[in-house]
Design a protein around this motif. Structure first.
Motif, PDB file in Angstrom:
ATOM      1  N   GLY A 544      71.110  93.095 -14.858  1.00 54.98           N
ATOM      2  CA  GLY A 544      72.340  92.284 -14.161  1.00 54.98           C
ATOM      3  C   GLY A 544      72.962  93.322 -13.041  1.00 54.98           C
ATOM      4  N   ILE A 545      72.472  94.229 -13.007  1.00 47.22           N
ATOM      5  CA  ILE A 545      72.998  95.603 -11.586  1.00 47.22           C
ATOM      6  C   ILE A 545      72.681  95.006 -10.782  1.00 47.22           C
ATOM      7  CG2 ILE A 545      73.127  97.174 -10.627  1.00 47.22           C
ATOM      8  CD1 ILE A 545      72.030  99.150 -13.471  1.00 47.22           C
ATOM      9  N   LEU A 546      71.912  94.813 -10.339  1.00 50.75           N
ATOM     10  CA  LEU A 546      71.919  93.954  -8.562  1.00 50.75           C
ATOM     11  C   LEU A 546      72.774  92.553  -8.083  1.00 50.75           C
ATOM     12  CD1 LEU A 546      68.303  94.186  -8.112  1.00 50.75           C
ATOM     13  CD2 LEU A 546      69.099  95.116  -6.760  1.00 50.75           C
ATOM     14  N   GLU A 547      73.275  91.449  -9.554  1.00 56.47           N
ATOM     15  CA  GLU A 547      73.785  90.394  -9.176  1.00 56.47           C
ATOM     16  C   GLU A 547      75.499  91.268  -9.300  1.00 56.47           C
ATOM     17  OE1 GLU A 547      70.025  89.284 -10.200  1.00 56.47           O
ATOM     18  OE2 GLU A 547      71.199  90.781 -11.301  1.00 56.47           O
ATOM     19  N   ARG A 548      75.614  92.129  -9.867  1.00 57.85           N
ATOM     20  CA  ARG A 548      76.986  92.947  -9.981  1.00 57.85           C
ATOM     21  C   ARG A 548      77.545  93.008  -8.817  1.00 57.85           C
ATOM     22  NH1 ARG A 548      76.637  97.311 -14.021  1.00 57.85           N
ATOM     23  NH2 ARG A 548      75.536  95.636 -15.478  1.00 57.85           N
ATOM     24  N   PHE A 549      75.953  94.316  -7.900  1.00 59.94           N
ATOM     25  CA  PHE A 549      77.205  94.955  -6.534  1.00 59.94           C
ATOM     26  C   PHE A 549      77.233  93.911  -5.503  1.00 59.94           C
ATOM     27  CE2 PHE A 549      74.602  98.583  -7.755  1.00 59.94           C
ATOM     28  CZ  PHE A 549      75.769  99.373  -8.125  1.00 59.94           C
ATOM     29  N   GLN A 550      76.161  92.438  -6.031  1.00 58.63           N
ATOM     30  CA  GLN A 550      76.645  91.514  -4.828  1.00 58.63           C
ATOM     31  C   GLN A 550      77.698  90.365  -5.210  1.00 58.63           C
ATOM     32  OE1 GLN A 550      72.807  88.777  -5.944  1.00 58.63           O
ATOM     33  NE2 GLN A 550      71.113  90.213  -4.525  1.00 58.63           N
ATOM     34  N   ALA A 551      78.045  90.516  -6.652  1.00 57.13           N
ATOM     35  CA  ALA A 551      79.639  90.544  -6.978  1.00 57.13           C
ATOM     36  C   ALA A 551      80.598  91.160  -6.058  1.00 57.13           C
ATOM     37  CB  ALA A 551      79.601  89.538  -8.400  1.00 57.13           C
ATOM     38  N   GLN A 583      60.243 101.671 -10.309  1.00 55.31           N
ATOM     39  CA  GLN A 583      60.427 102.373  -9.608  1.00 55.31           C
ATOM     40  C   GLN A 583      60.947 101.415  -8.324  1.00 55.31           C
ATOM     41  OE1 GLN A 583      56.169 103.853  -8.917  1.00 55.31           O
ATOM     42  NE2 GLN A 583      56.930 105.295 -10.962  1.00 55.31           N
ATOM     43  N   ASN A 584      60.309 100.303  -8.451  1.00 54.98           N
ATOM     44  CA  ASN A 584      60.574  99.023  -7.181  1.00 54.98           C
ATOM     45  C   ASN A 584      61.988  98.304  -7.435  1.00 54.98           C
ATOM     46  OD1 ASN A 584      58.063  99.335  -6.435  1.00 54.98           O
ATOM     47  ND2 ASN A 584      57.219  97.419  -7.316  1.00 54.98           N
ATOM     48  N   PHE A 585      62.848  98.337  -8.722  1.00 54.68           N
ATOM     49  CA  PHE A 585      63.722  97.673  -8.834  1.00 54.68           C
ATOM     50  C   PHE A 585      64.477  99.030  -8.233  1.00 54.68           C
ATOM     51  CE2 PHE A 585      67.602  98.344 -12.165  1.00 54.68           C
ATOM     52  CZ  PHE A 585      68.507  96.433 -11.347  1.00 54.68           C
ATOM     53  N   GLU A 586      64.513  99.974  -9.110  1.00 53.02           N
ATOM     54  CA  GLU A 586      65.697 101.027  -8.435  1.00 53.02           C
ATOM     55  C   GLU A 586      66.006 101.464  -7.201  1.00 53.02           C
ATOM     56  OE1 GLU A 586      66.478 105.985  -8.573  1.00 53.02           O
ATOM     57  OE2 GLU A 586      64.515 105.459  -9.914  1.00 53.02           O
ATOM     58  N   ALA A 587      64.889 100.941  -6.292  1.00 52.85           N
ATOM     59  CA  ALA A 587      64.456 101.149  -5.043  1.00 52.85           C
ATOM     60  C   ALA A 587      65.615  99.765  -4.279  1.00 52.85           C
ATOM     61  CB  ALA A 587      63.397 101.390  -4.551  1.00 52.85           C
ATOM     62  N   ARG A 588      65.126  98.737  -4.575  1.00 47.85           N
ATOM     63  CA  ARG A 588      66.578  97.408  -4.752  1.00 47.85           C
ATOM     64  C   ARG A 588      67.722  98.014  -4.831  1.00 47.85           C
ATOM     65  NH1 ARG A 588      63.926  92.520  -7.328  1.00 47.85           N
ATOM     66  NH2 ARG A 588      65.668  91.957  -7.038  1.00 47.85           N
ATOM     67  N   VAL A 589      67.952  98.767  -5.511  1.00 49.85           N
ATOM     68  CA  VAL A 589      69.963  99.075  -6.131  1.00 49.85           C
ATOM     69  C   VAL A 589      70.469  99.817  -5.520  1.00 49.85           C
ATOM     70  CG1 VAL A 589      70.789  99.960  -7.643  1.00 49.85           C
ATOM     71  CG2 VAL A 589      69.310  98.202  -8.859  1.00 49.85           C
TER      72      VAL A 589
END
Length: 750
Positions: A544-551, A583-589
């Motif tokens: 949930g790192i993306l959701e964390r940054f969005q919060a 790899q795709n996830f790291e790029a999105r983060v």
């Protein structure tokens, strides 16, 4: 007490009465049939004798048509109480002569000249026995003599016989029951007396004391062992008044598993030997599994079998691929298993992490299953199983199998070491049966796991999912009350064991809270009064790192006064970087971090600082002690030990934990701010509440959570599993001795 005795008596009497009642029910009709047949044969004989006696007079009277003499002859014959009526029929079937009692409905049946005929005829007033005898003179057929006997006396005698048989069975049941109950009562009283003396410690305490009865001798030692087991379990299993420590775990192992060998199997090794510019260095990998299990192995000693993945691992082992660890203070042995690049790609990156990992996590990533990956998974599981068998010095070691990388290993070890106690702990969630059905090799995985003696999960919900999955795809016997599965003649106990961490010891030289606050902020170019949030995870899409940054972004939108005053530091150790999904996830983060920083950052200020690199435990602990809030926003997690590590680090009883409801830890840490990570606004408001929470509320919440984590630590987790294993091992040994004694007793009887 009298009611209990009455119930005990009924246990003996009712089955006996039921059996005898069923026997009587079957015997009475048989007796009736036999009685009827006997009387029928008797009447046949009597009819034949009487017909012979009447034949000579009738041969004389019938041709003369002497009706009066024939009537007198018939009346004299009727003096026999059993004979009811007599008639005589001519060759044409006409009734010529009869007694007054002859039934009008009987008449004359068709003539038969070939001999006598007997029959049982039912009349309106009851059944009668009809005997027909031909009357001949000089080979001339004159007619037939009909003798009718009353059957009512037979029915009366059958009823008397029936009453006698029922009475006989009732008497047998009563006498047998009294004898059985009397003997059982005497035996039970002797057994109870012996058991009471055993429980009071009177048996075998001193030589001059009375010895128990002979029947108790074979079980005396086993009962003592069970009492000892119960005593230990009562003191230790759920005793929250005493803190579980390494010393207490060692004591438990000494008392319950004395002399038993402990082996741990995991993919990740607890120590890596890495080649650096400064030479070979020892590192601890970023792994919740290692965090949990390594302190247990320090307390247990034994051997840890794992994949040697460090760049200098091969240079650090002996000729048997073993190395003592921890370095400089060895407490157990690390046995490394080597894998080729192809094997690691297929087994670890392929089937385990592209297949099982997304299958078991609800993170909306499609699992990928390839036959080539499965073949490598099977081969590697077999290699690790062979290593376990080779390292085992006895035929009944205690084997702790860790996580989803080795779903097949328990069955493989069981086939070679059937006496081994295999404890498998599944560190990730277990999906529902429909989701698990996606896996093409679901039956093989379930069969492999059912080679375990004990199969552990973090939560009761995961146990329930596993039981339902087995029930869906395998033919087994499942006892939901005891949470056991019987498959292939072996029993597997499925239990939940919430994993935890080792409570930190008070050490000198550990930097204080204020020192950590200042040094961490200084290292990151932040003011001393800057608000700090911390997140520590592997760089994984389930965290949930993306959701964390969005919060964080949403909080800064809703509360612009915090812009420039709050920073979220995310420590994200790279993980499975060779997989495209990661790899795709790291790029999105990284893209999201850049966007949020570009939107709210200014000068040297960045609202999000991403540290995508490995940090050791001491460095992470410094960040925990420096941050006002820790965010754990996993989309799906078995437990998540980061939450508990943050709590353990805050000995100042300050700081706030924002915790995802989709973690196992949320079921224990109710004082955390529990959120749905998919609900960005809710997470943002929880984050704002955390950084503005009064110190009094922080202390109340943190004090409660620290008490729970301290009591329910990793040693309790391991102790519960090992205690269950010890109980099952002891039970198996007792049952083996009892079966052996039973066979010996049977041979003596034979």
């Amino acid at each position: 007490m009298p009611f209990q005795s009455f119930r005990l008596t009924l246990r003996f009497v009712l089955p006996l009465a039921l059996v005898l009642g069923l026997l009587a029910y079957a015997v009475v009709p048989l007796v009736d049939t036999l009685t009827l047949r006997w009387f029928m044969r008797d009447l046949d004989a009597r009819s034949h004798s009487l017909a012979n006696a009447l034949q000579d007079p009738l041969v004389e009277y019938v041709p003369q048509r002497a009706e009066r003499r024939i009537g007198q002859l018939f009346d004299r014959a009727l003096r026999d109480e059993r004979l009811y009526a007599i008639g005589f029929c001519d060759p044409s079937g006409n009734l010529l002569y009869k007694t007054a009692t002859y039934p009008s409905t009987l008449g004359c049946r068709p003539a038969q000249q070939n001999g006598a005929r007997n029959a049982l005829v039912t009349m309106p007033k009851g059944s009668v026995h009809v005997s027909e005898s031909p009357l001949e003179r000089d080979a001339q057929y004159l007619g037939k003599l009909v003798l009718v006997h009353d059957m009512s006396f037979i029915e009366r005698r059958s009823a008397d016989t029936r009453k006698y048989v029922i009475g006989l069975f009732a008497a047998i049941a009563l006498v047998t029951s009294l004898i059985t109950v009397f003997i059982a009562h005497l035996s039970w009283r002797d057994w109870i007396s012996s058991m009471k003396r055993l429980l009071r410690g009177e048996i075998g305490a001193r030589p001059q004391q009375q010895s128990p009865q002979a029947d108790v001798h074979p079980l005396e030692g086993d009962l003592r062992a069970l009492l000892h087991e119960f005593s230990i379990e009562r003191r230790t299993r759920d005793d929250s008044t005493h803190l579980w420590t390494p010393e207490k775990l060692r004591l438990l192992l000494h008392e319950e598993l004395a002399g038993d060998e402990v082996l741990v199997v995991s993919n990740r090794e607890p120590y890596l030997h890495m080649r650096t510019r400064n030479g070979i260095e020892v590192q601890r990998p970023a792994s919740g599994l290692v965090t949990a299990v390594e302190p247990v192995m320090r307390a247990c000693s034994g051997t840890w079998i794992a994949h040697g993945s460090g760049t200098a691992d091969k240079e650090s082992v002996d000729r048997n691929d073993r190395v003592p660890v921890p370095p400089g203070n060895s407490a157990y042995t690390l046995r490394r298993v080597w894998l080729s690049k192809e094997e690691e790609k297929g087994y670890y990156y392929g089937f385990a992490n592209e297949g099982l990992w997304p299958l078991c996590h609800i993170a909306h990533v499609r699992p990928v299953f390839r036959s080539s990956d499965w073949e490598q998974y099977v081969a590697v599981n077999q290699r690790f199983a062979d290593a376990v068998i080779k390292e085992a010095r006895t035929d009944d070691p205690v084997v702790l199998v860790q996580d989803y990388h080795f779903a097949l290993l328990p069955r493989m070890v069981r086939e070679v070491l059937p006496k081994a106690t295999i404890i498998t702990f599944w560190h990730i969630p277990w999906p529902n049966p429909e989701s698990f059905g996606i896996c093409p090799w679901r039956e093989e995985i379930l069969e492999g796991l059912l080679g375990s003696t004990i199969l552990g999960f973090h939560t009761p919900f995961h146990c329930k999912n596993f039981l339902e999955t087995v029930d869906r795809y395998l033919e087994t016997r499942i006892e939901h009350e005891s949470s056991t599965i019987s498959y292939g003649g072996k029993l597997t106990q499925v239990e939940h064991y919430p994993i935890s961490i080792a409570w930190p010891e008070q050490k000198r030289g550990v930097p204080g809270i204020e020192e950590c606050r200042l040094s961490v902020r200084e290292e990151n170019g932040l003011p001393a009064d800057h608000l700090l949030g911390i997140g520590v995870d592997r760089l994984d899409y389930t965290k949930g790192i993306l959701e964390r940054f969005q919060a964080v972004e949403r909080m800064l939108e809703a509360h612009p006064n915090l812009v420039g005053k709050f920073t979220m530091i995310q420590i994200a150790a790279p993980s499975r970087s060779s997989l495209e999904e990661y790899q795709n996830f790291e790029a999105r983060v990284r893209a999201l971090v850049q966007r949020v920083n570009a939107r709210f950052g200014s000068g040297n200020y960045q609202p999000i600082i991403l540290k995508a690199e490995h940090h050791d435990a001491e460095q992470v602990n410094r960040y925990f002690r420096a941050a006002e809030v820790c965010m754990v926003t996993s989309l799906h997690d078995g437990m998540n030990l980061v939450a508990k590590e943050y709590i353990a680090a805050r000995d100042d009883e300050r700081g706030v934990l924002v915790l995802s409801q989709f973690t196992g830890a949320a079921r224990e840490l109710h004082e955390a701010l529990v959120v749905n990570p998919y609900h960005i606004e809710q997470s943002a408001e929880a984050l704002y509440r955390a950084v503005t929470m009064p110190e009094v509320e922080q202390r109340d919440r943190m004090r409660s959570m620290r008490s729970l984590v301290k009591d329910f630590n990793i040693y309790r987790w391991a102790g519960r599993m090992l205690l269950d294993a010890a109980r099952l091992r002891q039970r198996e040994r007792i049952m083996t001795r009892i079966r052996s004694h039973s066979r010996k007793s049977l041979r003596r009887v034979v």
